[in-house]
Scaffold this motif. Structure first.
Motif, PDB file in Angstrom:
ATOM      1  N   ASP A 172      50.360  36.163  26.501  1.00 22.78           N
ATOM      2  CA  ASP A 172      50.614  37.378  27.277  1.00 22.78           C
ATOM      3  C   ASP A 172      51.291  37.122  28.617  1.00 22.78           C
ATOM      4  O   ASP A 172      51.697  38.066  29.290  1.00 22.78           O
ATOM      5  CB  ASP A 172      49.290  38.115  27.549  1.00 22.78           C
ATOM      6  N   GLY A 173      51.353  35.865  29.033  1.00 17.30           N
ATOM      7  CA  GLY A 173      51.998  35.550  30.303  1.00 17.30           C
ATOM      8  C   GLY A 173      51.176  35.881  31.523  1.00 17.30           C
ATOM      9  O   GLY A 173      51.737  36.174  32.582  1.00 17.30           O
ATOM     10  N   ASP A 174      49.840  35.840  31.380  1.00 21.43           N
ATOM     11  CA  ASP A 174      49.001  36.192  32.535  1.00 21.43           C
ATOM     12  C   ASP A 174      47.827  35.229  32.747  1.00 21.43           C
ATOM     13  O   ASP A 174      46.973  35.485  33.587  1.00 21.43           O
ATOM     14  CB  ASP A 174      48.463  37.620  32.385  1.00 21.43           C
ATOM     15  N   HIS A 175      47.793  34.138  32.016  1.00 17.41           N
ATOM     16  CA  HIS A 175      46.610  33.271  32.051  1.00 17.41           C
ATOM     17  C   HIS A 175      46.322  32.719  33.440  1.00 17.41           C
ATOM     18  O   HIS A 175      45.198  32.778  33.923  1.00 17.41           O
ATOM     19  CB  HIS A 175      46.774  32.113  31.052  1.00 17.41           C
ATOM     20  N   GLY A 176      47.341  32.177  34.080  1.00 21.71           N
ATOM     21  CA  GLY A 176      47.122  31.571  35.388  1.00 21.71           C
ATOM     22  C   GLY A 176      46.679  32.572  36.431  1.00 21.71           C
ATOM     23  O   GLY A 176      45.734  32.321  37.196  1.00 21.71           O
ATOM     24  N   HIS A 177      47.311  33.718  36.475  1.00 26.82           N
ATOM     25  CA  HIS A 177      46.962  34.724  37.474  1.00 26.82           C
ATOM     26  C   HIS A 177      45.583  35.331  37.196  1.00 26.82           C
ATOM     27  O   HIS A 177      44.811  35.585  38.123  1.00 26.82           O
ATOM     28  CB  HIS A 177      48.039  35.805  37.525  1.00 26.82           C
ATOM     29  N   ASN A 178      45.285  35.545  35.918  1.00 24.91           N
ATOM     30  CA  ASN A 178      43.955  36.052  35.580  1.00 24.91           C
ATOM     31  C   ASN A 178      42.863  35.063  35.983  1.00 24.91           C
ATOM     32  O   ASN A 178      41.840  35.439  36.564  1.00 24.91           O
ATOM     33  CB  ASN A 178      43.857  36.330  34.079  1.00 24.91           C
ATOM     34  N   LEU A 179      43.079  33.802  35.651  1.00 26.53           N
ATOM     35  CA  LEU A 179      42.067  32.791  35.953  1.00 26.53           C
ATOM     36  C   LEU A 179      41.941  32.580  37.458  1.00 26.53           C
ATOM     37  O   LEU A 179      40.829  32.352  37.967  1.00 26.53           O
ATOM     38  CB  LEU A 179      42.426  31.479  35.249  1.00 26.53           C
ATOM     39  N   ASP A 180      43.044  32.683  38.150  1.00 28.90           N
ATOM     40  CA  ASP A 180      43.011  32.577  39.617  1.00 28.90           C
ATOM     41  C   ASP A 180      42.114  33.669  40.196  1.00 28.90           C
ATOM     42  O   ASP A 180      41.246  33.408  41.036  1.00 28.90           O
ATOM     43  CB  ASP A 180      44.434  32.695  40.152  1.00 28.90           C
ATOM     44  N   ARG A 181      42.305  34.882  39.734  1.00 31.59           N
ATOM     45  CA  ARG A 181      41.480  35.995  40.210  1.00 31.59           C
ATOM     46  C   ARG A 181      40.002  35.769  39.864  1.00 31.59           C
ATOM     47  O   ARG A 181      39.108  36.005  40.684  1.00 31.59           O
ATOM     48  CB  ARG A 181      41.972  37.306  39.599  1.00 31.59           C
ATOM     49  N   GLY A 182      39.741  35.294  38.660  1.00 35.04           N
ATOM     50  CA  GLY A 182      38.369  35.076  38.236  1.00 35.04           C
ATOM     51  C   GLY A 182      37.664  33.986  39.022  1.00 35.04           C
ATOM     52  O   GLY A 182      36.502  34.151  39.434  1.00 35.04           O
ATOM     53  N   PHE A 183      38.338  32.877  39.258  1.00 35.79           N
ATOM     54  CA  PHE A 183      37.687  31.786  39.989  1.00 35.79           C
ATOM     55  C   PHE A 183      37.567  32.080  41.477  1.00 35.79           C
ATOM     56  O   PHE A 183      36.635  31.593  42.123  1.00 35.79           O
ATOM     57  CB  PHE A 183      38.406  30.457  39.715  1.00 35.79           C
ATOM     58  N   ARG A 184      38.489  32.862  42.015  1.00 30.94           N
ATOM     59  CA  ARG A 184      38.296  33.307  43.404  1.00 30.94           C
ATOM     60  C   ARG A 184      37.022  34.142  43.505  1.00 30.94           C
ATOM     61  O   ARG A 184      36.238  33.999  44.456  1.00 30.94           O
ATOM     62  CB  ARG A 184      39.494  34.142  43.863  1.00 30.94           C
ATOM     63  N   ALA A 185      36.821  35.015  42.520  1.00 31.87           N
ATOM     64  CA  ALA A 185      35.608  35.833  42.508  1.00 31.87           C
ATOM     65  C   ALA A 185      34.375  34.966  42.330  1.00 31.87           C
ATOM     66  O   ALA A 185      33.336  35.186  42.984  1.00 31.87           O
ATOM     67  CB  ALA A 185      35.685  36.871  41.386  1.00 31.87           C
ATOM     68  N   ALA A 186      34.474  33.955  41.460  1.00 26.65           N
ATOM     69  CA  ALA A 186      33.337  33.065  41.233  1.00 26.65           C
ATOM     70  C   ALA A 186      32.970  32.312  42.502  1.00 26.65           C
ATOM     71  O   ALA A 186      31.785  32.161  42.843  1.00 26.65           O
ATOM     72  CB  ALA A 186      33.656  32.085  40.102  1.00 26.65           C
ATOM     73  N   ALA A 187      33.980  31.825  43.218  1.00 28.66           N
ATOM     74  CA  ALA A 187      33.725  31.083  44.455  1.00 28.66           C
ATOM     75  C   ALA A 187      33.056  31.960  45.498  1.00 28.66           C
ATOM     76  O   ALA A 187      32.270  31.473  46.325  1.00 28.66           O
ATOM     77  CB  ALA A 187      35.032  30.513  45.006  1.00 28.66           C
ATOM     78  N   GLY A 188      33.333  33.249  45.446  1.00 21.45           N
ATOM     79  CA  GLY A 188      32.734  34.165  46.403  1.00 21.45           C
ATOM     80  C   GLY A 188      31.386  34.708  45.987  1.00 21.45           C
ATOM     81  O   GLY A 188      30.733  35.410  46.772  1.00 21.45           O
ATOM     82  N   ALA A 189      30.970  34.393  44.761  1.00 23.19           N
ATOM     83  CA  ALA A 189      29.722  34.948  44.233  1.00 23.19           C
ATOM     84  C   ALA A 189      28.615  33.909  44.113  1.00 23.19           C
ATOM     85  O   ALA A 189      27.566  34.194  43.531  1.00 23.19           O
ATOM     86  CB  ALA A 189      29.979  35.578  42.859  1.00 23.19           C
ATOM     87  N   LEU A 190      28.838  32.726  44.666  1.00 26.82           N
ATOM     88  CA  LEU A 190      27.865  31.647  44.503  1.00 26.82           C
ATOM     89  C   LEU A 190      26.610  31.928  45.333  1.00 26.82           C
ATOM     90  O   LEU A 190      26.704  32.180  46.530  1.00 26.82           O
ATOM     91  CB  LEU A 190      28.483  30.312  44.930  1.00 26.82           C
ATOM     92  N   PRO A 191      25.452  31.872  44.710  1.00 26.14           N
ATOM     93  CA  PRO A 191      24.217  32.162  45.438  1.00 26.14           C
ATOM     94  C   PRO A 191      23.798  30.979  46.320  1.00 26.14           C
ATOM     95  O   PRO A 191      24.147  29.834  46.042  1.00 26.14           O
ATOM     96  CB  PRO A 191      23.196  32.389  44.322  1.00 26.14           C
ATOM     97  N   GLU A 192      23.065  31.273  47.359  1.00 28.18           N
ATOM     98  CA  GLU A 192      22.503  30.225  48.205  1.00 28.18           C
ATOM     99  C   GLU A 192      21.034  30.029  47.842  1.00 28.18           C
ATOM    100  O   GLU A 192      20.374  30.960  47.378  1.00 28.18           O
ATOM    101  CB  GLU A 192      22.646  30.598  49.679  1.00 28.18           C
TER     102      GLU A 192
END
Length: 207
Positions: A33-53
């Protein structure tokens, strides 16, 4: 490893994916589909911001997986999210992760991806990087390697597995619609899987 180490892996992976998003998207444009890198970038940015302490390692991975499912489009969100959540569940509530526990978590991640995607080695998917990585990790562990050595073995096998997808004809996913025209292109999911395992090797090697 502890929770801080796994959180560092997720954050480092987000950085690696962001830096490589254009290449991953080009790979996907050739056979998907031509969107893998951008989709994964968005997902991992969200993951990095959702890490619990103040949470155990398993909960760190589960939180990252949930964020990826929530924010990543296409097939990659559910697959990577499932992988991380299964890995997190395998770790349970333990405060520290030794080499055997991490190996079991990686095996659980692979099982989750296979269960969801119904893909096997040779289908030209992320399994072609993840399966040899898990096998190499387990072989290194059986040979007495420490955690960092096991992860290095896994990362190397994942990189080779991604390269090995180039001559394959896709049998799963959108790339399979191309038939023989999918030959000659690296699978983007296998490539991003290798990238994440390289990130894990970077983090474990720092100790």
């Amino acid at each position: 490893m502890n929770a801080a180490d796994l959180a560092a892996w997720i954050r480092h992976s987000a950085e690696l994916v962001s830096a490589d998003a254009e290449r991953l998207t080009r790979l996907d444009a050739a056979i998907g589909d031509g969107d893998h890198g951008h989709n994964l970038d968005r997902g991992f940015r969200a993951a990095a911001g959702a890490l619990p302490e103040d949470a155990p390692p398993g909960k760190v991975l589960i939180a990252a997986g949930r964020a990826i499912v929530s924010k990543t489009g296409g097939a990659s969100g559910p697959l990577y999210g499932t992988a991380l959540r299964r890995a997190g569940k395998a770790l349970g509530d333990a405060g520290d992760v030794d080499a055997a526990a991490l190996g079991a978590a990686l095996r659980a991640a692979l099982d989750g991806v296979r269960d969801l995607g119904k893909a096997a080695e040779g289908d030209k998917t992320m399994v072609d990087a993840l399966a040899p990585a898990v096998a190499a990790y387990e072989a290194a562990l059986a040979d007495g390697a420490d955690l960092a050595g096991c992860v290095r073995a896994a990362a190397g096998a994942a990189a080779r597995g991604a390269e090995d997808t180039v001559p394959m004809q896709a049998r799963k996913g959108r790339a399979s619609y191309l038939g023989p025209r999918s030959v000659g292109h690296m699978d983007p999911g296998a490539s991003s899987t290798a990238l994440l395992l390289r990130g894990l090797a970077d983090v474990t090697g720092e100790g």
